[in-house]
Design a protein around this motif. Structure first.
Motif, PDB file in Angstrom:
ATOM      1  N   LEU A  31       0.844  -1.197   0.000  1.00 24.64           N
ATOM      2  CA  LEU A  31       0.000   0.000   0.000  1.00 24.64           C
ATOM      3  C   LEU A  31       0.876   1.243   0.000  1.00 24.64           C
ATOM      4  CD1 LEU A  31      -2.487  -0.980   2.881  1.00 24.64           C
ATOM      5  CD2 LEU A  31      -3.084  -0.866   0.446  1.00 24.64           C
ATOM      6  N   THR A  32       0.309   2.366  -0.459  1.00 25.16           N
ATOM      7  CA  THR A  32       0.983   3.658  -0.325  1.00 25.16           C
ATOM      8  C   THR A  32       0.523   4.315   0.977  1.00 25.16           C
ATOM      9  OG1 THR A  32      -0.768   4.930  -1.387  1.00 25.16           O
ATOM     10  CG2 THR A  32       0.897   3.959  -2.835  1.00 25.16           C
TER      11      THR A  32
ATOM     12  N   LYS B   1      10.029   5.762   9.391  1.00 30.23           N
ATOM     13  CA  LYS B   1      10.673   5.118  10.529  1.00 30.23           C
ATOM     14  C   LYS B   1      10.702   3.594  10.358  1.00 30.23           C
ATOM     15  CE  LYS B   1      10.674   5.453  15.595  1.00 30.23           C
ATOM     16  NZ  LYS B   1       9.888   5.823  16.786  1.00 30.23           N
ATOM     17  N   LEU B   2       9.582   3.028   9.913  1.00 31.79           N
ATOM     18  CA  LEU B   2       9.506   1.583   9.703  1.00 31.79           C
ATOM     19  C   LEU B   2      10.505   1.141   8.627  1.00 31.79           C
ATOM     20  CD1 LEU B   2       5.627   1.013   9.807  1.00 31.79           C
ATOM     21  CD2 LEU B   2       7.302   0.426  11.570  1.00 31.79           C
TER      22      LEU B   2
ATOM     23  N   VAL C 286       9.771  -2.086   3.144  1.00 35.39           N
ATOM     24  CA  VAL C 286      10.567  -1.475   2.070  1.00 35.39           C
ATOM     25  C   VAL C 286       9.587  -0.801   1.119  1.00 35.39           C
ATOM     26  CG1 VAL C 286      12.541  -3.036   2.119  1.00 35.39           C
ATOM     27  CG2 VAL C 286      10.514  -3.652   0.793  1.00 35.39           C
ATOM     28  N   PHE C 287      10.075   0.164   0.363  1.00 32.78           N
ATOM     29  CA  PHE C 287       9.179   0.775  -0.621  1.00 32.78           C
ATOM     30  C   PHE C 287       9.883   0.833  -1.970  1.00 32.78           C
ATOM     31  CE2 PHE C 287      11.575   4.375   1.032  1.00 32.78           C
ATOM     32  CZ  PHE C 287      11.865   5.116  -0.095  1.00 32.78           C
ATOM     33  N   HIS C 288       9.094   0.798  -3.017  1.00 32.15           N
ATOM     34  CA  HIS C 288       9.653   1.147  -4.312  1.00 32.15           C
ATOM     35  C   HIS C 288       8.712   2.152  -4.969  1.00 32.15           C
ATOM     36  CE1 HIS C 288       7.126  -2.357  -5.236  1.00 32.15           C
ATOM     37  NE2 HIS C 288       6.901  -1.771  -6.387  1.00 32.15           N
ATOM     38  N   THR C 289       9.337   3.015  -5.742  1.00 28.75           N
ATOM     39  CA  THR C 289       8.602   4.134  -6.309  1.00 28.75           C
ATOM     40  C   THR C 289       7.962   3.714  -7.625  1.00 28.75           C
ATOM     41  OG1 THR C 289      10.206   5.594  -5.299  1.00 28.75           O
ATOM     42  CG2 THR C 289       8.814   6.540  -7.012  1.00 28.75           C
TER      43      THR C 289
ATOM     44  N   LEU D 210       5.191   2.769  -2.920  1.00 33.17           N
ATOM     45  CA  LEU D 210       4.425   1.573  -2.584  1.00 33.17           C
ATOM     46  C   LEU D 210       5.212   0.777  -1.540  1.00 33.17           C
ATOM     47  CD1 LEU D 210       1.719   0.354  -3.486  1.00 33.17           C
ATOM     48  CD2 LEU D 210       3.013  -1.107  -5.058  1.00 33.17           C
ATOM     49  N   TYR D 211       4.623   0.657  -0.350  1.00 29.25           N
ATOM     50  CA  TYR D 211       5.313   0.000   0.764  1.00 29.25           C
ATOM     51  C   TYR D 211       4.941  -1.478   0.863  1.00 29.25           C
ATOM     52  CZ  TYR D 211       6.927   4.474   2.611  1.00 29.25           C
ATOM     53  OH  TYR D 211       7.563   5.670   2.784  1.00 29.25           O
TER      54      TYR D 211
END
Lengths: 181, 181
Positions: free
Chosen positions: B17-18, B47-48, B55-58, B69-70
DNA sequence: CCGTACATGTAACGTGTTACATGATTTT
DNA sequence: AAAATCATGTAACACGTTACATGTACGG
């Protein structure tokens, strides 16, 4: 919104109290719907004095122990009554960690889910039992319609706490029944 | 206690999710027992990520709008499940401004007291009506025992909200009856 | 093209808890 | 004499809300 301010003014509206007395109030009956620690109360009393809503005078207990006895001022009483008279909008739903866990609990095995509900049920029933005992002790044989205004306020909030806990217990029981089916 | 942390991990445990998506979740169903504004969510996500739990990717939407998007990591999932498994102690009684006013309401004339209860009753009934409608729309004709695990969690928390509101309405009605006697 | 929804962030402030800090009085 | 209770305060930190700040994408 300064709710603590009005909780303190409401107590002082009944008569003079020290910060310590107010702390004790929050730890007893009042604690069922509002509370604060002494570390929040002392600074708030100081602020109220700065604002002219309360005054204090120092009384000495024994040889040298100094207590500050706070009294509400006419300005304070006016401010308090204006707050009490205001129509109160519905508060946002209170946060509930157990319900948050319930929402995500499909990530747990069924046995564990039921176990958690049962653990909550035991604790909630205990709390409900204490509240009902307290009600019985205070009002057991009395017809609530015969109470004074002040007693009636106390009765109403205690009854509110009981109904809230009963609803929670009902929900836990229903949930266990549904999960077990 | 970092409850927001676990609320977010719980949502991400269901899928990526974003921050914006998470904000919307808190504004809908979940909002019945936990919520947070975007101003709290974005820093918490950061923080997470720093802690390695997500992790996120754009991803790019349209020409240049960038979304983050996490996704939950194995460490994050482990931490979340450990939290979910823990037995939850009873929370301190939730604060309730209207009950606080009730406690002090002997300082008001009787007519005003009843008026305030009736105003609350109208608002609570409206809220209860919305919740019941929502339940009817989602589960109206379905036997709750036939739901999937995930649907059952949703059903349980909605039912919890309904029971809580019903208890509040009962209390308000009882209070009005007692004050009018 | 205009309004709404999508999308992300920071700053300031208010509220609340835990821990630190000290000392007197009363009860056992 | 020790322990519990009375009594008052501050500091650091955690949590939450409101306001500030900016820009894109989509539907009518």
């Amino acid at each position: 919104m300064r709710t603590l301010k009005y909780a303190i003014l409401g107590l002082l509206n009944r008569g003079p109290l020290t910060g310590y007395d107010i702390t004790k109030e929050f730890a007893s009956a009042l604690g069922n719907f509002w509370s604060a620690k002494h570390s929040q109360i002392y600074p708030e009393l100081k602020k109220l004095a700065d604002e002219g809503l309360v005054v204090f005078h120092t009384v000495t207990q024994g040889e040298k122990l100094e207590k500050k006895l706070y009294t509400i001022t006419p300005d304070g009483r006016k401010d308090f009554l204006q707050w009490l008279n205001q129509d109160e909008p519905l508060e946002p739903t209170p946060k509930d960690i157990f319900k948050l866990k319930t929402y995500f609990s499909d990530a747990l095995p069924l046995g564990k889910r039921i176990e958690q509900f049962q653990s909550q049920l035991i604790k909630r029933r205990e709390k409900l039992y204490i509240l009902k005992n307290h009600k019985e002790k205070l009002y057991g044989s009395i017809n609530p319609a015969s109470l004074t205004d002040r007693q009636r306020s106390d009765y109403l909030v205690l009854q509110g706490a009981i109904l809230r806990e009963e609803a929670y217990v009902t929900w836990l029981r229903e949930s266990i029944a549904l999960l077990g089916s």
